[in-house]
Design an enzyme around this catalytic site. Structure first.
Site, PDB file in Angstrom:
ATOM      1  N   GLY A  22       0.822  -1.197   0.000  1.00  0.00           N
ATOM      2  CA  GLY A  22       0.000   0.000   0.000  1.00  0.00           C
ATOM      3  C   GLY A  22       0.851   1.240   0.000  1.00  0.00           C
ATOM      4  N   ALA A  25       2.941   0.908   3.533  1.00  0.00           N
ATOM      5  CA  ALA A  25       3.694  -0.270   3.972  1.00  0.00           C
ATOM      6  C   ALA A  25       3.540  -1.426   3.001  1.00  0.00           C
ATOM      7  CB  ALA A  25       3.210  -0.688   5.363  1.00  0.00           C
ATOM      8  N   VAL A  27       3.113  -5.694   3.079  1.00  0.00           N
ATOM      9  CA  VAL A  27       2.700  -6.783   3.964  1.00  0.00           C
ATOM     10  C   VAL A  27       3.281  -8.094   3.436  1.00  0.00           C
ATOM     11  CG1 VAL A  27       0.758  -7.999   5.013  1.00  0.00           C
ATOM     12  CG2 VAL A  27       0.562  -5.547   4.511  1.00  0.00           C
ATOM     13  N   ASP A 136     -10.233   6.078   7.990  1.00  0.00           N
ATOM     14  CA  ASP A 136      -9.893   5.678   6.621  1.00  0.00           C
ATOM     15  C   ASP A 136     -10.687   4.430   6.222  1.00  0.00           C
ATOM     16  OD1 ASP A 136      -8.583   5.921   4.181  1.00  0.00           O
ATOM     17  OD2 ASP A 136      -6.928   4.625   4.787  1.00  0.00           O
TER      18      ASP A 136
END
Length: 407
Positions: A22, A25, A27, A136
């Site tokens: 994203g 970050a 994952v 968000d």
């Protein structure tokens, strides 16, 4: 702060593979070196970690998530910093996010929407009770996790920009940088001087409902600022304007959650969840009604409603024609008798009084769009929701129409 990949070690975890990336970050699927447990490890992008404020905000996601007691919020096990880069360790989920599901399906049925949104509302309300505002909420942050016994369970992700309302952190809250994905930002979030609140999360859920029902976001623009301008000033058509099959009662729920005037939204996200219960499947109603503080047996779903008045009039007119046609086949005065006694209009009107869910309160009239205080909408008086179909008997993960079965 170099990049990492499969086989690299971060803290007590060895990275196995990248599973997502994203704006903030990456994952990875990772494994604890001693326990052998598979987890999801979220590592902040190194170039962002150089910003102390951004790094602090990232680590606060773990703190925020651990304060929420809900099976529909991702479980965070650990947080830390490795070679100057923050990371957090979470449960490893199998499934897809709602954004990917909508790309495949475009839009969902009202029962599917309610079955997904009610657990999300329960979890968001739990977050608000714990003093956490997400800020968000959007389809990509709602993960449809597969369950061992079949079906899916919605799980809320990414509390990375959440605000702990129970504490005051001046270093983190002084900035007026706009947070949140622009299409799901509430009018108050687009104004830098106003803080996000629990009502802002409710607004985002209203936008999510709108998009799930129509396949279209309520506001558009060629730039983020154009979208923000539309959010505070443009007219928004109710969902039924894009899909005539959607009932006015659903319009009322969505438009109330998205009202530009905060006091005219639902009292809280729990109340929004209650308003969606009439469209939910039986399993969802039975499971979540108590969590929402209502009696499941008192909820009147679409199947319990009387026939819409236009349909009743049409049926009445059809019966009258049948009577007249039949009378003409009979000899003598019977023809005149049948023709002289049409079905009384007053009786049809009385029989056809339409009802709407008790929880779907129609929002107050909004001022003209120039005032930029509330969406201007006047939902048409369309029939209430039609009877829902019986629960799917298809294989547990997807129904015959590709719908995900929520449990």
């Amino acid at each position: 702060m170099a990049d990492v990949g499969s086989g690299d070690r971060i803290g007590q975890y060895v990275l196995c593979r990248e599973i997502g990336k994203g704006a903030m970050a990456t994952v990875y699927e990772a494994e604890h070196v001693d326990l052998g447990k598979r987890v999801a490890l979220k590592r902040m992008h190194p170039h962002l970690a150089a910003d102390a404020t951004a790094a602090s905000r990232f680590l606060r996601e773990g703190k925020a998530a651990t304060q929420i007691r809900s099976r529909h919020v991702v479980d965070v096990f650990d947080v830390g910093t490795h070679e100057g880069v923050p990371y957090m360790v979470m449960e490893l989920l199998d499934g897809v996010d709602l954004a990917a599901h909508l790309r495949e399906r475009r839009k969902l049925s009202l029962e599917e929407i309610a079955d997904l949104a009610i657990p999300v509302a329960v979890a968001v309300h739990a977050a608000h009770e714990a003093g956490v505002i997400h800020r968000d909420l959007k389809p990509s942050n709602v993960f449809l996790a597969k369950k061992d016994g079949g079906g899916v369970s919605p799980v809320i992700l990414d509390f990375g920009i959440s605000k702990l309302t129970a504490e005051v952190d001046r270093d983190l809250t002084a900035s007026e940088v706009l947070l949140g994905t622009v299409h799901y930002m509430s009018p108050e979030q687009t104004r830098g001087g106003r803080k996000a609140s629990a009502h802002s999360d409710q607004y985002a859920l209203g936008v999510l409902l709108y998009e799930c029902a129509t396949g279209i976001k309520p506001f558009a623009g060629s730039t983020p600022y154009a979208v923000m301008h539309a959010i505070v000033s443009a007219r928004v058509s109710p969902p039924s304007a894009l899909d005539a099959a959607l009932p006015a009662a659903f319009d009322a729920v969505v438009m109330r959650a998205m009202h530009r005037d905060l006091p005219k939204r639902f009292e809280n996200v729990r109340a929004l969840g209650v308003a969606l219960l009439p469209w939910a499947g039986v399993t969802t109603r039975d499971r979540y009604a108590a969590e929402l503080g209502v009696d499941a047996s008192a909820i009147r779903g679409p199947a319990s409603r009387r026939r819409p008045w236009r349909a009743v009039l049409a049926v009445g007119a059809g019966l009258t024609l049948v009577v007249l046609a039949g009378a003409r086949l009979l000899p003598g005065p019977a023809e005149h008798t049948a023709a002289a006694r049409p079905t009384p209009r007053g009786d049809l009107t009385a029989t056809a009084t339409a009802t709407t869910p008790a929880t779907a309160t129609t929002p107050e009239s909004a001022p003209a769009p120039a005032s930029a205080t509330a969406p201007t909408h006047s939902p048409p008086r369309t029939p209430p929701p039609r009877a829902s179909t019986a629960p799917s008997t298809a294989p547990p993960e997807r129904g015959t129409n590709g719908a995900l079965i929520v449990e």
